[in-house]
Design a protein around this motif. Structure first.
Motif, PDB file in Angstrom:
ATOM      1  N   THR A   1      33.531 -49.545 -49.702  1.00 52.16           N
ATOM      2  CA  THR A   1      33.706 -50.980 -49.491  1.00 52.16           C
ATOM      3  C   THR A   1      33.126 -51.736 -50.690  1.00 52.16           C
ATOM      4  O   THR A   1      32.443 -51.163 -51.530  1.00 52.16           O
ATOM      5  CB  THR A   1      32.977 -51.451 -48.219  1.00 52.16           C
ATOM      6  OG1 THR A   1      31.559 -51.430 -48.465  1.00 52.16           O
ATOM      7  CG2 THR A   1      33.303 -50.564 -47.032  1.00 52.16           C
ATOM      8  N   CYS A   2      33.374 -53.015 -50.736  1.00 54.10           N
ATOM      9  CA  CYS A   2      32.724 -53.846 -51.756  1.00 54.10           C
ATOM     10  C   CYS A   2      31.206 -53.719 -51.629  1.00 54.10           C
ATOM     11  O   CYS A   2      30.472 -53.688 -52.619  1.00 54.10           O
ATOM     12  CB  CYS A   2      33.122 -55.310 -51.600  1.00 54.10           C
ATOM     13  SG  CYS A   2      34.893 -55.632 -51.722  1.00 54.10           S
TER      14      CYS A   2
ATOM     15  N   ASN B   1      25.260 -54.060 -52.166  1.00 56.62           N
ATOM     16  CA  ASN B   1      24.577 -53.848 -50.892  1.00 56.62           C
ATOM     17  C   ASN B   1      23.547 -54.953 -50.659  1.00 56.62           C
ATOM     18  O   ASN B   1      22.630 -55.133 -51.465  1.00 56.62           O
ATOM     19  CB  ASN B   1      23.879 -52.483 -50.938  1.00 56.62           C
ATOM     20  CG  ASN B   1      23.310 -52.057 -49.606  1.00 56.62           C
ATOM     21  OD1 ASN B   1      22.909 -52.886 -48.798  1.00 56.62           O
ATOM     22  ND2 ASN B   1      23.253 -50.755 -49.382  1.00 56.62           N
ATOM     23  N   PRO B   2      23.663 -55.704 -49.561  1.00 55.14           N
ATOM     24  CA  PRO B   2      22.690 -56.773 -49.310  1.00 55.14           C
ATOM     25  C   PRO B   2      21.254 -56.279 -49.187  1.00 55.14           C
ATOM     26  O   PRO B   2      20.311 -57.046 -49.392  1.00 55.14           O
ATOM     27  CB  PRO B   2      23.178 -57.407 -48.004  1.00 55.14           C
ATOM     28  CG  PRO B   2      24.092 -56.409 -47.380  1.00 55.14           C
ATOM     29  CD  PRO B   2      24.700 -55.646 -48.505  1.00 55.14           C
ATOM     30  N   SER B   3      21.066 -55.010 -48.883  1.00 58.53           N
ATOM     31  CA  SER B   3      19.706 -54.456 -48.782  1.00 58.53           C
ATOM     32  C   SER B   3      19.017 -54.368 -50.136  1.00 58.53           C
ATOM     33  O   SER B   3      17.795 -54.240 -50.208  1.00 58.53           O
ATOM     34  CB  SER B   3      19.755 -53.063 -48.137  1.00 58.53           C
ATOM     35  OG  SER B   3      20.231 -53.130 -46.814  1.00 58.53           O
ATOM     36  N   PHE B   4      19.800 -54.393 -51.220  1.00 56.77           N
ATOM     37  CA  PHE B   4      19.242 -54.334 -52.577  1.00 56.77           C
ATOM     38  C   PHE B   4      19.604 -55.590 -53.359  1.00 56.77           C
ATOM     39  O   PHE B   4      19.942 -55.519 -54.537  1.00 56.77           O
ATOM     40  CB  PHE B   4      19.748 -53.089 -53.308  1.00 56.77           C
ATOM     41  CG  PHE B   4      19.342 -51.787 -52.666  1.00 56.77           C
ATOM     42  CD1 PHE B   4      18.028 -51.356 -52.717  1.00 56.77           C
ATOM     43  CD2 PHE B   4      20.275 -51.004 -52.008  1.00 56.77           C
ATOM     44  CE1 PHE B   4      17.650 -50.162 -52.125  1.00 56.77           C
ATOM     45  CE2 PHE B   4      19.908 -49.805 -51.411  1.00 56.77           C
ATOM     46  CZ  PHE B   4      18.587 -49.384 -51.458  1.00 56.77           C
TER      47      PHE B   4
ATOM     48  N   PHE C   1      33.432 -55.812 -46.234  1.00 59.89           N
ATOM     49  CA  PHE C   1      32.789 -54.661 -45.595  1.00 59.89           C
ATOM     50  C   PHE C   1      33.801 -53.646 -45.036  1.00 59.89           C
ATOM     51  O   PHE C   1      33.409 -52.727 -44.321  1.00 59.89           O
ATOM     52  CB  PHE C   1      31.867 -55.136 -44.474  1.00 59.89           C
ATOM     53  CG  PHE C   1      30.602 -55.784 -44.954  1.00 59.89           C
ATOM     54  CD1 PHE C   1      29.491 -55.021 -45.293  1.00 59.89           C
ATOM     55  CD2 PHE C   1      30.515 -57.154 -45.098  1.00 59.89           C
ATOM     56  CE1 PHE C   1      28.321 -55.602 -45.751  1.00 59.89           C
ATOM     57  CE2 PHE C   1      29.347 -57.761 -45.538  1.00 59.89           C
ATOM     58  CZ  PHE C   1      28.247 -56.980 -45.878  1.00 59.89           C
ATOM     59  N   ASP C   2      35.067 -53.778 -45.390  1.00 56.61           N
ATOM     60  CA  ASP C   2      36.096 -52.907 -44.814  1.00 56.61           C
ATOM     61  C   ASP C   2      36.464 -51.784 -45.784  1.00 56.61           C
ATOM     62  O   ASP C   2      36.954 -52.044 -46.890  1.00 56.61           O
ATOM     63  CB  ASP C   2      37.355 -53.726 -44.489  1.00 56.61           C
ATOM     64  CG  ASP C   2      38.312 -52.970 -43.570  1.00 56.61           C
ATOM     65  OD1 ASP C   2      38.309 -51.719 -43.586  1.00 56.61           O
ATOM     66  OD2 ASP C   2      39.058 -53.636 -42.832  1.00 56.61           O
ATOM     67  N   PRO C   3      36.256 -50.511 -45.399  1.00 53.92           N
ATOM     68  CA  PRO C   3      36.591 -49.394 -46.291  1.00 53.92           C
ATOM     69  C   PRO C   3      38.089 -49.221 -46.515  1.00 53.92           C
ATOM     70  O   PRO C   3      38.495 -48.504 -47.431  1.00 53.92           O
ATOM     71  CB  PRO C   3      35.998 -48.177 -45.565  1.00 53.92           C
ATOM     72  CG  PRO C   3      35.938 -48.579 -44.132  1.00 53.92           C
ATOM     73  CD  PRO C   3      35.650 -50.054 -44.134  1.00 53.92           C
ATOM     74  N   ARG C   4      38.919 -49.894 -45.710  1.00 50.72           N
ATOM     75  CA  ARG C   4      40.362 -49.775 -45.909  1.00 50.72           C
ATOM     76  C   ARG C   4      40.809 -50.388 -47.235  1.00 50.72           C
ATOM     77  O   ARG C   4      41.939 -50.151 -47.667  1.00 50.72           O
ATOM     78  CB  ARG C   4      41.101 -50.433 -44.737  1.00 50.72           C
ATOM     79  CG  ARG C   4      41.071 -49.600 -43.464  1.00 50.72           C
ATOM     80  CD  ARG C   4      41.661 -50.302 -42.268  1.00 50.72           C
ATOM     81  NE  ARG C   4      40.771 -51.345 -41.748  1.00 50.72           N
ATOM     82  CZ  ARG C   4      40.833 -51.835 -40.508  1.00 50.72           C
ATOM     83  NH1 ARG C   4      41.749 -51.364 -39.659  1.00 50.72           N
ATOM     84  NH2 ARG C   4      40.005 -52.771 -40.113  1.00 50.72           N
TER      85      ARG C   4
END
Length: 337
Positions: free
Chosen positions: A74-75, A80-83, A63-66
């Motif tokens: 991010t990954c 996305n867990p929402s989908f 979950f880290d945009p770095r």
């Protein structure tokens, strides 16, 4: 003189025959159900065994945009867990907001996977985890720069030491941590699971008929088998685009246009469908398999016109929807700094 057969005897024989046929049908159904029972444990490879420290670190990284060059992807942007760990788009979007060529596959239940990506170009989940980070059209990150960036974050230094004592922050350990977290992403029990465990009220009559079709006339189980409903193999299912899939990896003619069979868990939440996102609904998917595919030399032998009726198509979709589970909500981690 022929013996007389009474009406009572005829009824008795008819009832016995019906009972025997019903018993045989139930036995066949029970055998089919047994092939789809859930495993009890998550498999982790010996070279990257599970620890809480690795899983927690892997979730942070996921979950880290770095991990992206521009610190904006991010990954989870695609997974996305929402989908159900996809992104609800036809094809993925990378950096800088470029449209990629394939639909995002789910990371659900990858702990049981064998080859990864639609074309199977990665042989381990650890290797797969590092692929999108480095890919120019995706996260476009340089691993050496990423390692330096993570080493500048004291929280990450401590977390990597806890997860990989005396090894620290390396590209290999980034892949191992993400892969460990991804292996914990497992779909929960669905109505179908409760049904095969004995709860006859868990799914309706249409879905039960659909399960029978799935395993017989519709031939779905030829490729979508096992508890996760995939053979983990590659097939040309007759989609009309130019993408040659597995052929681009192995250069074998029979593999032209072949793509990995996706698992069907939580499939109702993962539209659109196919490697190119070209089919919007499960109904469209069923129509494709029924007769809507392109015929060519590499087409899988399993792809044949099914001649399903409207009612059979309805029942098949009703069954497939019973594979979706009510999974726990995923909380976002507080990232180290």
């Amino acid at each position: 003189m022929k013996p007389k057969i009474s009406r009572t005897m005829i009824i008795f024989v008819t009832v016995i025959a019906a009972s025997m046929l019903s018993s045989l049908a139930n036995a066949d159904s029970a055998l089919m159900r047994d092939g789809f029972k859930r495993p009890t444990d998550i498999p982790f490879p010996e070279e990257n065994g599970y620890t809480d420290a690795k899983a927690v670190l892997g979730k942070m990284l996921f979950f880290d945009p770095r991990l992206s060059r521009e610190n904006n992807i991010t990954c989870a942007s695609c997974h996305n867990p929402s989908f159900a760990w996809e992104d609800a788009q036809t094809t993925s979007v990378g950096t800088p907001m470029s449209r990629l060529g394939r639909h995002t596959p789910t990371v659900l239940n990858l702990a049981w996977g064998e080859l990864f990506f639609w074309d199977g170009r990665s042989e381990s989940l650890e290797e797969q985890a590092l692929g999108p980070i480095q890919a120019g059209g995706e996260m476009a990150q340089d691993l050496d720069l990423l390692i330096a960036e993570l080493k500048a974050v004291s929280g990450y230094v401590d977390m990597f030491e806890a997860a990989f004592p005396r090894e620290g922050i390396t590209a290999e350990n980034i892949g191992k941590a993400i892969a460990t977290y991804e292996r914990t992403i497992v779909s929960a029990k669905a109505p179908f699971d409760h049904w095969i465990e004995g709860d006859e009220n868990a799914i309706n009559a249409a879905a039960k008929r659909g399960f029978e079709l799935f395993n017989t006339k519709a031939k779905c189980a030829s490729c979508h088998d096992g508890w996760n409903f995939t053979d983990w193999s590659f097939h040309d299912i007759g989609l009309g685009d130019a993408d040659e899939g597995r052929y681009e990896v192995l250069d074998i003619d029979v593999l032209k246009h072949s793509f990995k069979t996706p698992g069907l868990r939580n499939i109702n939440e993962r539209a659109p469908y196919m490697h190119n996102g070209s089919l919007a609904t499960l109904e469209e998917v069923v129509e494709h398999y029924d007769s809507g595919f392109v015929k060519r030399a590499s087409l899988s032998s399993e792809m044949q016109e099914l001649n399903l009726t409207k009612g059979e198509k309805h029942d098949l979709v009703a069954f497939i929807k019973t594979l979706s589970s009510n999974d726990p909500q995923v909380s976002l981690p507080k990232l180290p700094n």
